[in-house]
Scaffold this motif. Sequence first.
Motif, PDB file in Angstrom:
ATOM      1  N   PHE A   1      30.478  49.839  42.774  1.00 43.54           N
ATOM      2  CA  PHE A   1      31.551  50.418  43.588  1.00 43.54           C
ATOM      3  C   PHE A   1      32.691  49.441  43.827  1.00 43.54           C
ATOM      4  CE2 PHE A   1      28.448  53.679  44.021  1.00 43.54           C
ATOM      5  CZ  PHE A   1      29.234  54.825  44.063  1.00 43.54           C
ATOM      6  N   VAL A   2      32.368  48.165  43.934  1.00 44.14           N
ATOM      7  CA  VAL A   2      33.446  47.189  44.087  1.00 44.14           C
ATOM      8  C   VAL A   2      34.335  47.223  42.849  1.00 44.14           C
ATOM      9  CG1 VAL A   2      33.989  44.733  44.194  1.00 44.14           C
ATOM     10  CG2 VAL A   2      32.237  45.673  45.683  1.00 44.14           C
ATOM     11  N   GLY A   3      33.719  47.229  41.674  1.00 44.63           N
ATOM     12  CA  GLY A   3      34.498  47.271  40.433  1.00 44.63           C
ATOM     13  C   GLY A   3      35.331  48.536  40.343  1.00 44.63           C
ATOM     14  N   ALA A   4      34.714  49.674  40.692  1.00 42.68           N
ATOM     15  CA  ALA A   4      35.400  50.958  40.584  1.00 42.68           C
ATOM     16  C   ALA A   4      36.583  51.029  41.545  1.00 42.68           C
ATOM     17  CB  ALA A   4      34.401  52.084  40.878  1.00 42.68           C
ATOM     18  N   VAL A   5      36.345  50.669  42.797  1.00 40.45           N
ATOM     19  CA  VAL A   5      37.410  50.759  43.799  1.00 40.45           C
ATOM     20  C   VAL A   5      38.534  49.787  43.462  1.00 40.45           C
ATOM     21  CG1 VAL A   5      37.972  50.272  46.205  1.00 40.45           C
ATOM     22  CG2 VAL A   5      35.912  51.560  45.631  1.00 40.45           C
ATOM     23  N   PHE A   6      38.157  48.579  43.063  1.00 38.66           N
ATOM     24  CA  PHE A   6      39.181  47.578  42.762  1.00 38.66           C
ATOM     25  C   PHE A   6      40.055  48.041  41.597  1.00 38.66           C
ATOM     26  CE2 PHE A   6      40.652  43.376  41.169  1.00 38.66           C
ATOM     27  CZ  PHE A   6      41.306  42.989  42.323  1.00 38.66           C
ATOM     28  N   ALA A   7      39.422  48.629  40.564  1.00 46.58           N
ATOM     29  CA  ALA A   7      40.192  49.126  39.420  1.00 46.58           C
ATOM     30  C   ALA A   7      41.182  50.197  39.866  1.00 46.58           C
ATOM     31  CB  ALA A   7      39.240  49.687  38.357  1.00 46.58           C
ATOM     32  N   ALA A   8      40.701  51.099  40.735  1.00 45.05           N
ATOM     33  CA  ALA A   8      41.587  52.168  41.203  1.00 45.05           C
ATOM     34  C   ALA A   8      42.760  51.595  41.985  1.00 45.05           C
ATOM     35  CB  ALA A   8      40.795  53.156  42.064  1.00 45.05           C
ATOM     36  N   GLN A   9      42.489  50.708  42.923  1.00 46.21           N
ATOM     37  CA  GLN A   9      43.561  50.135  43.747  1.00 46.21           C
ATOM     38  C   GLN A   9      44.580  49.374  42.900  1.00 46.21           C
ATOM     39  OE1 GLN A   9      44.120  50.874  46.656  1.00 46.21           O
ATOM     40  NE2 GLN A   9      42.303  51.038  47.956  1.00 46.21           N
ATOM     41  N   ILE A  10      44.079  48.586  41.953  1.00 37.74           N
ATOM     42  CA  ILE A  10      44.979  47.824  41.093  1.00 37.74           C
ATOM     43  C   ILE A  10      45.845  48.788  40.262  1.00 37.74           C
ATOM     44  CG2 ILE A  10      45.048  46.259  39.089  1.00 37.74           C
ATOM     45  CD1 ILE A  10      44.435  44.805  41.565  1.00 37.74           C
ATOM     46  N   HIS A  11      45.183  49.838  39.796  1.00 37.36           N
ATOM     47  CA  HIS A  11      45.911  50.823  38.993  1.00 37.36           C
ATOM     48  C   HIS A  11      47.051  51.445  39.798  1.00 37.36           C
ATOM     49  CE1 HIS A  11      46.541  53.951  35.957  1.00 37.36           C
ATOM     50  NE2 HIS A  11      46.658  54.804  36.983  1.00 37.36           N
ATOM     51  N   PHE A  12      46.751  51.819  41.045  1.00 37.40           N
ATOM     52  CA  PHE A  12      47.780  52.462  41.871  1.00 37.40           C
ATOM     53  C   PHE A  12      48.992  51.547  42.050  1.00 37.40           C
ATOM     54  CE2 PHE A  12      44.016  54.721  44.074  1.00 37.40           C
ATOM     55  CZ  PHE A  12      43.954  55.643  43.038  1.00 37.40           C
ATOM     56  N   GLN A  13      48.781  50.251  42.134  1.00 38.56           N
ATOM     57  CA  GLN A  13      49.895  49.325  42.301  1.00 38.56           C
ATOM     58  C   GLN A  13      50.588  49.042  40.961  1.00 38.56           C
ATOM     59  OE1 GLN A  13      50.749  48.688  45.421  1.00 38.56           O
ATOM     60  NE2 GLN A  13      48.920  49.894  45.908  1.00 38.56           N
ATOM     61  N   PHE A  14      49.775  48.744  39.943  1.00 39.07           N
ATOM     62  CA  PHE A  14      50.354  48.319  38.660  1.00 39.07           C
ATOM     63  C   PHE A  14      51.132  49.426  37.973  1.00 39.07           C
ATOM     64  CE2 PHE A  14      47.806  44.322  37.281  1.00 39.07           C
ATOM     65  CZ  PHE A  14      48.026  43.773  38.526  1.00 39.07           C
ATOM     66  N   ILE A  15      50.756  50.684  38.249  1.00 44.01           N
ATOM     67  CA  ILE A  15      51.432  51.791  37.568  1.00 44.01           C
ATOM     68  C   ILE A  15      52.898  51.854  37.971  1.00 44.01           C
ATOM     69  CG2 ILE A  15      51.032  53.660  39.250  1.00 44.01           C
ATOM     70  CD1 ILE A  15      50.174  55.393  36.827  1.00 44.01           C
ATOM     71  N   LYS A  16      53.199  51.317  39.191  1.00 48.79           N
ATOM     72  CA  LYS A  16      54.589  51.287  39.657  1.00 48.79           C
ATOM     73  C   LYS A  16      55.456  50.464  38.723  1.00 48.79           C
ATOM     74  CE  LYS A  16      53.194  51.415  44.514  1.00 48.79           C
ATOM     75  NZ  LYS A  16      52.934  50.521  45.642  1.00 48.79           N
ATOM     76  N   PHE A  17      54.849  49.425  38.127  1.00 45.08           N
ATOM     77  CA  PHE A  17      55.613  48.557  37.217  1.00 45.08           C
ATOM     78  C   PHE A  17      55.321  48.876  35.761  1.00 45.08           C
ATOM     79  CE2 PHE A  17      53.973  46.256  40.914  1.00 45.08           C
ATOM     80  CZ  PHE A  17      55.145  46.124  41.648  1.00 45.08           C
ATOM     81  N   GLY A  18      54.570  49.944  35.498  1.00 40.18           N
ATOM     82  CA  GLY A  18      54.198  50.277  34.135  1.00 40.18           C
ATOM     83  C   GLY A  18      53.240  49.279  33.510  1.00 40.18           C
ATOM     84  N   MET A  19      52.418  48.648  34.346  1.00 40.33           N
ATOM     85  CA  MET A  19      51.533  47.596  33.824  1.00 40.33           C
ATOM     86  C   MET A  19      50.069  48.036  33.752  1.00 40.33           C
ATOM     87  SD  MET A  19      53.063  44.277  35.742  1.00 40.33           S
ATOM     88  CE  MET A  19      51.483  43.467  35.658  1.00 40.33           C
TER      89      MET A  19
END
Lengths: 267, 251
Positions: free
Chosen positions: A68-86
């Motif tokens: 769950f740590v891996g899953a949640v962290f991936a989701a959170q990072i995705h939500f931020q990085f998508i703003k920069f197209g990363m």
Amino acid sequence: MTEAVENVFAAIGRWLIGGIRSAGAITLLFLNILRCMVKYPIRWRLFLQQMYFIGVKSQVVVLTTGAFVGAVFAAQIHFQFIKFGMQSAVGATVSVAMCRELGPVFCCLLLAGRVGAAMAAEISSMKNTEQIDALRAMGVYPVEYLGVPRFLAMLVSTPVLTGLVLIVGIACGYLVAVPILGVDSAYYWDNTIKYTAVSDVLIGLTKGFLFSMIIAVISCYKGFNPELGTAGVGRTTTEAVVISSLAILISDFFFTFILNSLFLGGA
Amino acid sequence: MSNILEIRNLHKSLNDNPVLQGVNLSVSAGENLVIIGRSGGGKSVLLRHIMGLMQPDSGEVIFKGINMSALDEEALNPHRREIGMLFQNGALFDSLSVEENLAFPLRERGGFGEKEISDRVDEALEIVDLPGQQKKMPAELSGGMKKRVALARAVISRPELMLYDEPTTGLDPIVADSINKLIVRLGDRLNMSNIVVTHDMVSAYHIADRIAQLHEGKIYYEGSPGEIQANQDPVVQKFVKGISEPQDAIV
Ligand SMILES: Nc1ncnc2c1ncn2[C@@H]1O[C@H](COP(=O)(O)OP(=O)(O)OP(=O)(O)O)[C@@H](O)[C@H]1O
Ligand SMILES: [Mg+2]
């Protein structure tokens, strides 16, 4: 008024002196355990029992945490990085973070709760019911009989458990980022592999190894020096978990810098 | 007869409470010494000093010519294995079965084959009248049964000196009597010296070659069972006859 101030200072002083004294006693216990490991033959049966309890029985708890740590962290990072197209960098970020921080720290915090608590509770109730004295009366040194197998089993199983957490965490990060959030699979893997160095994995495993000593020694120390009575066993157990957890988090800060310069030459 | 144990001028305070204030006592080989004294008078503390579980503030415990009080925890271990101790509350290892508890001292001593260990365990359980209880866990035993298993564990390695802390409290009179007989019999058969702490004067008379009364941190009186019964000292008489006075009432 001044008396109240004095009392506050006195209390802080007592607290500090108590802390320093315990830290000294914990260090001595650590050295004593190392000495006993060399001086006495290893009790394999007790070691294997502890391995089973620590290494085998902790897997479900620790792996669920990792997933769950891996899953949640991936989701959170995705939500931020998508703003920069990363989005394609999510994989690498998750993997490095899991290896260096999240994996070992979460794994060991859970082990402190599960295993450290059990060690402190078991040893302190043995002390309360004179079982430790019975050991001594039969010519057995308690640090050797109780401390060494627990310490050793912790030392062996924790890096393995940490490794499993890393794998599961990274895998679950992938499962969240690629099938669910739609990151491109090829980019995700390429970047993960490209930016995760062997040293990141080694740092994680080394942290697990170091934290395991902290948990084992603090929990055994609390067990051997408990508050008396049944309520005392409860308080002792709680303290063992709280102090080990704090020690993990605080030492993590220092280990981060030390290990970074060890493995990456300060880069 | 030579003394297997000598206690010289032993002092110990616990939490600023002077518990032992100059105890002098000796035990000769093969002797049965009973220690009596008020509850909280320091009898268990005295036994703990003999075993080296507590270190005195001053004074000495000499076991077979060795000053136990001068040895550190690990150096004491070989000598401790020659002394057996029945703890007041049994102190069985609750994570081990009855069988493993009994085998423990033998395994720690080393030099016994598995067959010999299991024979000795069976025999010891037989002696304390608990045959067939090998596989039980301590939590599954009654208080009296625990005590008897603990007794079996204490004597199984046939130590030269046995310390019994209230071996018969909490047992029914019939078992208590059989335990008293057992203590004497084991002592004779294996030529052990026994130190038995008890409140029970019936047991004391049954077991003792000599009775010592611990009073206010010192050995107040020692003598044979006959002598102690005939003694007119009020402190001794009060304890022996079990008389309480108004000022002794438990509030
Ligand atoms: N570990 C300890 N820490 C502090 N005080 C203790 C400790 N053990 C015993 N004492 C104190 O020492 C005194 C003597 O205790 P001890 O257990 O030797 O009494 P006793 O003669 O065995 O009594 P009883 O017949 O009730 O078992 C008591 O006042 C007790 O409070
Ligand atoms: Mg007592």
